[in-house]
Scaffold this motif. Structure first.
Motif, PDB file in Angstrom:
ATOM      1  N   SER A 165       0.820  -1.221   0.000  1.00 49.47           N
ATOM      2  CA  SER A 165       0.000   0.000   0.000  1.00 49.47           C
ATOM      3  C   SER A 165       0.843   1.255   0.000  1.00 49.47           C
ATOM      4  O   SER A 165       0.401   2.310  -0.469  1.00 49.47           O
ATOM      5  N   GLN A 166       2.068   1.186   0.552  1.00 50.00           N
ATOM      6  CA  GLN A 166       2.945   2.349   0.619  1.00 50.00           C
ATOM      7  C   GLN A 166       4.145   2.118  -0.283  1.00 50.00           C
ATOM      8  O   GLN A 166       4.663   0.996  -0.370  1.00 50.00           O
ATOM      9  N   SER A 167       4.555   3.181  -0.947  1.00 51.16           N
ATOM     10  CA  SER A 167       5.681   3.061  -1.877  1.00 51.16           C
ATOM     11  C   SER A 167       6.541   4.309  -1.820  1.00 51.16           C
ATOM     12  O   SER A 167       6.051   5.407  -1.546  1.00 51.16           O
ATOM     13  N   VAL A 168       7.827   4.110  -2.023  1.00 52.30           N
ATOM     14  CA  VAL A 168       8.784   5.205  -2.149  1.00 52.30           C
ATOM     15  C   VAL A 168       9.506   4.998  -3.468  1.00 52.30           C
ATOM     16  O   VAL A 168      10.071   3.933  -3.711  1.00 52.30           O
ATOM     17  N   MET A 169       9.478   6.025  -4.339  1.00 50.99           N
ATOM     18  CA  MET A 169      10.034   5.895  -5.688  1.00 50.99           C
ATOM     19  C   MET A 169      11.260   6.778  -5.846  1.00 50.99           C
ATOM     20  O   MET A 169      11.277   7.925  -5.372  1.00 50.99           O
ATOM     21  N   ASN A 170      12.259   6.254  -6.525  1.00 50.74           N
ATOM     22  CA  ASN A 170      13.390   7.118  -6.848  1.00 50.74           C
ATOM     23  C   ASN A 170      13.062   7.944  -8.096  1.00 50.74           C
ATOM     24  O   ASN A 170      12.083   7.678  -8.801  1.00 50.74           O
ATOM     25  N   PRO A 171      13.852   8.980  -8.398  1.00 49.87           N
ATOM     26  CA  PRO A 171      13.534   9.853  -9.545  1.00 49.87           C
ATOM     27  C   PRO A 171      13.413   9.105 -10.866  1.00 49.87           C
ATOM     28  O   PRO A 171      12.568   9.438 -11.699  1.00 49.87           O
ATOM     29  N   ALA A 172      14.253   8.068 -11.076  1.00 50.75           N
ATOM     30  CA  ALA A 172      14.186   7.322 -12.340  1.00 50.75           C
ATOM     31  C   ALA A 172      12.843   6.632 -12.487  1.00 50.75           C
ATOM     32  O   ALA A 172      12.256   6.595 -13.581  1.00 50.75           O
ATOM     33  N   ALA A 173      12.314   6.078 -11.394  1.00 54.34           N
ATOM     34  CA  ALA A 173      11.004   5.413 -11.444  1.00 54.34           C
ATOM     35  C   ALA A 173       9.899   6.427 -11.729  1.00 54.34           C
ATOM     36  O   ALA A 173       8.948   6.127 -12.452  1.00 54.34           O
ATOM     37  N   MET A 174      10.031   7.622 -11.155  1.00 54.77           N
ATOM     38  CA  MET A 174       9.026   8.659 -11.410  1.00 54.77           C
ATOM     39  C   MET A 174       9.045   9.092 -12.868  1.00 54.77           C
ATOM     40  O   MET A 174       7.998   9.257 -13.497  1.00 54.77           O
ATOM     41  N   ARG A 175      10.248   9.276 -13.415  1.00 55.93           N
ATOM     42  CA  ARG A 175      10.349   9.686 -14.826  1.00 55.93           C
ATOM     43  C   ARG A 175       9.806   8.596 -15.742  1.00 55.93           C
ATOM     44  O   ARG A 175       9.146   8.878 -16.748  1.00 55.93           O
ATOM     45  N   LEU A 176      10.078   7.366 -15.389  1.00 58.15           N
ATOM     46  CA  LEU A 176       9.687   6.248 -16.245  1.00 58.15           C
ATOM     47  C   LEU A 176       8.175   6.066 -16.269  1.00 58.15           C
ATOM     48  O   LEU A 176       7.570   5.913 -17.339  1.00 58.15           O
ATOM     49  N   THR A 177       7.553   6.076 -15.097  1.00 64.62           N
ATOM     50  CA  THR A 177       6.113   5.787 -15.011  1.00 64.62           C
ATOM     51  C   THR A 177       5.245   7.029 -15.081  1.00 64.62           C
ATOM     52  O   THR A 177       4.024   6.914 -15.193  1.00 64.62           O
ATOM     53  N   ARG A 178       5.862   8.217 -14.981  1.00 66.74           N
ATOM     54  CA  ARG A 178       5.118   9.486 -14.938  1.00 66.74           C
ATOM     55  C   ARG A 178       4.183   9.531 -13.725  1.00 66.74           C
ATOM     56  O   ARG A 178       3.127  10.142 -13.765  1.00 66.74           O
ATOM     57  N   GLU A 179       4.608   8.877 -12.642  1.00 64.66           N
ATOM     58  CA  GLU A 179       3.817   8.858 -11.415  1.00 64.66           C
ATOM     59  C   GLU A 179       4.694   9.305 -10.252  1.00 64.66           C
ATOM     60  O   GLU A 179       5.900   9.059 -10.230  1.00 64.66           O
ATOM     61  N   GLN A 180       4.056   9.996  -9.254  1.00 64.22           N
ATOM     62  CA  GLN A 180       4.768  10.409  -8.054  1.00 64.22           C
ATOM     63  C   GLN A 180       4.647   9.362  -6.951  1.00 64.22           C
ATOM     64  O   GLN A 180       5.489   9.279  -6.065  1.00 64.22           O
ATOM     65  N   SER A 181       3.586   8.608  -7.004  1.00 63.75           N
ATOM     66  CA  SER A 181       3.355   7.532  -6.050  1.00 63.75           C
ATOM     67  C   SER A 181       2.705   6.384  -6.804  1.00 63.75           C
ATOM     68  O   SER A 181       1.842   6.606  -7.655  1.00 63.75           O
ATOM     69  N   LEU A 182       3.129   5.163  -6.479  1.00 65.39           N
ATOM     70  CA  LEU A 182       2.640   4.032  -7.255  1.00 65.39           C
ATOM     71  C   LEU A 182       2.405   2.817  -6.352  1.00 65.39           C
ATOM     72  O   LEU A 182       3.215   1.881  -6.312  1.00 65.39           O
ATOM     73  N   PRO A 183       1.286   2.829  -5.619  1.00 66.22           N
ATOM     74  CA  PRO A 183       0.946   1.641  -4.835  1.00 66.22           C
ATOM     75  C   PRO A 183       0.827   0.424  -5.747  1.00 66.22           C
ATOM     76  O   PRO A 183       0.605   0.549  -6.950  1.00 66.22           O
TER      77      PRO A 183
END
Length: 692
Positions: A165-183
């Motif tokens: 339910s909780q997630s912490v994303m690094n910048p590369a994951a945010m750029r890749l998925t275009r999401e700030q949070s991704l449960p």
């Protein structure tokens, strides 16, 4: 990312409270005794109280530190630990001395508080925290390295809690998925049901301590499709799994490159059609399925007639464009009923299943009709046809290689029938193909060995019967098979390109012979020479004709060149060549008129002298009214175009009478003479001269 996970042992925590209470009780009790003591007793109780209080404070703090569990090993420096104990004892002694006086002023209370507070703080930072500081520094350095690896990783890294339910994303994951949070549920919703199930299964495995790697396809909120390589790694803290790291690598470019390589491996780069490798594998699969269902499979081999002429006369760029357009027509004819592929060059193959033989024949006929229609490419109007061979599973073969070989044999049979047709395989075709291969090998030697010779068939005036010309007809004096007629080897010569040097030999020999007859004092007449389309469309053809006339000394008006309608594959080029021949003074006739695809408009524009009616219309003309209608129409049309008409294949007086009635100017055929060697032609001409 700068904090450390920690926990406490509640047993040791309560123990530290107990020690603290006992130390405080002891210190207060000794303080009361110190208040009333004097002399050496006072010093004793002061020292005893200081030691008890200092050790109690230090022990309470040490036990409390033992209660704290950190994910690192903690070590202590004994010398510094001893110094911290001394500091605690001295500060306790000072405090006890200050507060043990008979009168307790406010100043003494404050001074004592400061002393004991300073002692406790000094003991902590000197003894305990000092020992931990070095190790903490190393831990924080390690934590910084971890943070750098997490924040600056080229791959996307996502930390998930146990339940996802909780997630912490690094910048590369945010750029890749275009999401700030991704449960985890949101991630699964961005995938297909199959890939979502993969994510759920492998995440569960990671929570259970198993690292997993797999690939999925994800669609971002912007609609972009990504191919991702996923790695699930469990996170252990104190031997307990506290979460899952998901490492996400973008392999979209790799997948697209692999797909492109795979496409090129199984498709033709020019037409986009499946290639030989693809269609062979598919045919194997289709045969396997047909064995189970007792279905028929049809294999069609197609070859574009006269295609090599386009390459030779206009270049490979035009040939490539023609292949592309022809492939589109083939796909349009076949549609969803089968698979169209390009094998090589101008050869195509079609696989049909779940169809009847009647449907296959209908489709083959449709393909013939579509391909023979004009192609308009860069201002050129091109005409080609196609020959189709058909084999059937299981009648004509039980495996792929046999079916393809037999379809190829049937295709060559269609070519032998006159091209622009289709032919079903029959068993004796293999021998025909083998004979053709042998002829091809022997043709290469025949010209060098001077095994070719010419016979000449007289062409006569239909009204008077007087000879007006001869047609040069090639024969092959084969050392083993005897005298071979053109229909036994000319098609092979055209396919191999040998028709060009053979055709030049025929033209030169015929002109030379005609000049010799004239030098012998025989009546001048024209000699007609058949040209192949490949020969006629050569860039230097007119120049070659002029050189031969010059070298043999034959006047241009005594040479007639017969071209077939297939030579009009490129109307613009043909028109230019005909105009050049007209300027040269050579006669030009359209041979086998009515069997091809001549446009009446271009026929009007062509600088021609005569039309030659094909023998297929003259044959059985008396018995078939339809043939009479065709012949009479051709004669009438030619006269309106100011062209003379010659009919070939005249064998009966009735046929001659019909042609005379419809004002056909010239005829040739067995009614007058079979093709003759050059010596017999001389006698024939002498007889004609004597009769006149």
């Amino acid at each position: 990312m700068n904090s450390l996970d920690q926990s406490y042992s509640m047993t040791l925590v309560f123990l530290s409270y107990f020690i603290s209470a006992m130390a405080s009780y002891t210190a207060l009790d000794l303080g009361a005794r110190l208040h009333y003591a004097k002399g050496r007793g006072r010093v004793f109780w002061l020292c005893a109280g200081a030691v008890s209080m200092g050790l109690g404070i230090w022990a309470m703090h040490f036990v409390a530190m033992l209660a704290l569990h950190l994910p690192i090993a903690v070590q202590y420096d004994n010398l510094i630990v001893f110094f911290s104990i001394v500091l605690a004892v001295l500060s306790s002694a000072l405090t006890l001395w200050i507060v043990s006086e008979q009168s307790m002023s406010k100043t003494r209370v404050v001074t004592g508080s400061v002393a004991i507070g300073s002692g406790i703080a000094g003991m902590h930072y000197t003894g305990m925290d000092k020992q931990f500081a070095g190790k903490s520094l190393r831990v924080l350095e390690s934590d910084q390295r971890y943070k750098s690896l997490f924040e600056h990783n080229y791959d996307g890294v996502i930390f998930y809690s146990i339940d996802g339910s909780q997630s912490v994303m690094n910048p590369a994951a945010m750029r890749l998925t275009r999401e700030q949070s991704l449960p985890l549920e949101k991630l699964m919703a961005m995938c297909t049901s199959r890939d979502a199930e993969l994510i759920s299964t492998h995440f569960t495995n990671a929570v259970q301590g198993e690292a997993r790697n797999y690939e999925i396809t994800l669609t971002t909120s912007e609609g972009r499709q990504l191919h991702l390589n996923m790695t699930h790694t469990p996170v252990f803290v104190d031997q307990q799994i506290t979460g899952v790291f998901m490492i996400v690598r973008d392999i979209t470019n790799k997948k697209e490159y692999e797909a492109k390589i795979n496409y090129l491996a199984f498709h033709d780069s020019l037409t986009g059609l499946p290639n030989r490798r693809f269609v062979e594998q598919q045919l194997d699969q289709v045969i396997m399925e047909a064995q189970k269902t007792d279905q028929q499979v049809y294999v069609l081999f197609l070859d574009l007639d006269h295609f090599k002429l386009v390459n030779d006369s206009l270049g490979h760029d035009f040939g490539d464009l023609l292949l592309q357009e022809a492939s589109l027509r083939l796909q349009d004819c076949v549609g969803e009923k089968g698979t169209v592929s390009r094998l090589a060059g101008d050869e195509f193959m079609v696989i049909l299943t779940d169809v009847t033989e009647k449907e296959v024949s209908s489709m083959a006929n449709e393909i013939n009709q579509r391909i023979e229609q004009a192609f308009f490419i860069h201002g050129h109007e091109l005409y080609i046809t196609t020959s189709i061979g058909i084999s059937r599973y299981p009648e004509d073969g039980q495996d792929r290689s046999v079916l393809m070989r037999n379809a190829d044999a049937a295709m060559y049979a269609a070519k032998d029938k006159g091209k622009n047709s289709f032919h079903l395989y029959v068993p004796n075709l293999e021998q025909t193909v083998n004979d053709k291969m042998n002829i091809q090998n022997e043709l290469n030697r025949a010209l060098a060995r001077q095994e070719f010779l010419l016979h000449y068939q007289p062409q006569v005036c239909a009204k008077s019967g007087a000879i007006v010309g001869v047609e040069a007809l090639i024969r092959w004096d084969h050392p083993e098979r005897g005298l071979l007629l053109p229909d036994q080897f000319i098609s092979v010569a055209e396919e191999t390109g040998l028709i060009v040097p053979i055709g030049e030999w025929v033209l030169r020999t015929a002109c030379k012979q005609n000049k010799q007859w004239q030098e012998q004092g025989l009546m001048p007449l024209r000699v007609a020479v058949n040209l192949s389309a490949r020969q006629f469309l050569k860039q230097d053809f007119t120049q070659m004709v002029a050189e031969i006339l010059h070298q043999t000394g034959l006047a241009p008006e005594y040479l007639e060149l017969e071209i077939t309608e297939s030579s009009m594959i490129d109307v613009q080029r043909a028109t230019q060549a005909l105009k050049e021949l007209k300027q040269l003074g050579v006669h030009v006739a359209i041979d086998d008129f009515g069997t091809g695809y001549s446009s009446l408009y271009y026929l009007k524009e062509f600088p021609l002298n005569r039309l030659k009616i094909d023998r297929s219309f003259v044959r059985d003309m008396i018995e078939q009214p339809s043939n009479q209608a065709i012949v009479s129409t051709i004669i009438s049309m030619a006269h309106h175009l100011q062209l003379h008409v010659i009919a070939e294949g005249v064998e009966t007086k009735e046929e001659l009478a019909f042609l005379q009635e419809h004002l056909c100017e010239e005829v040739q055929g067995y009614l007058f003479s079979r093709p003759l060697p050059s010596e017999d032609v001389a006698f024939y001409l002498q007889a004609q001269t004597g009769a006149s």
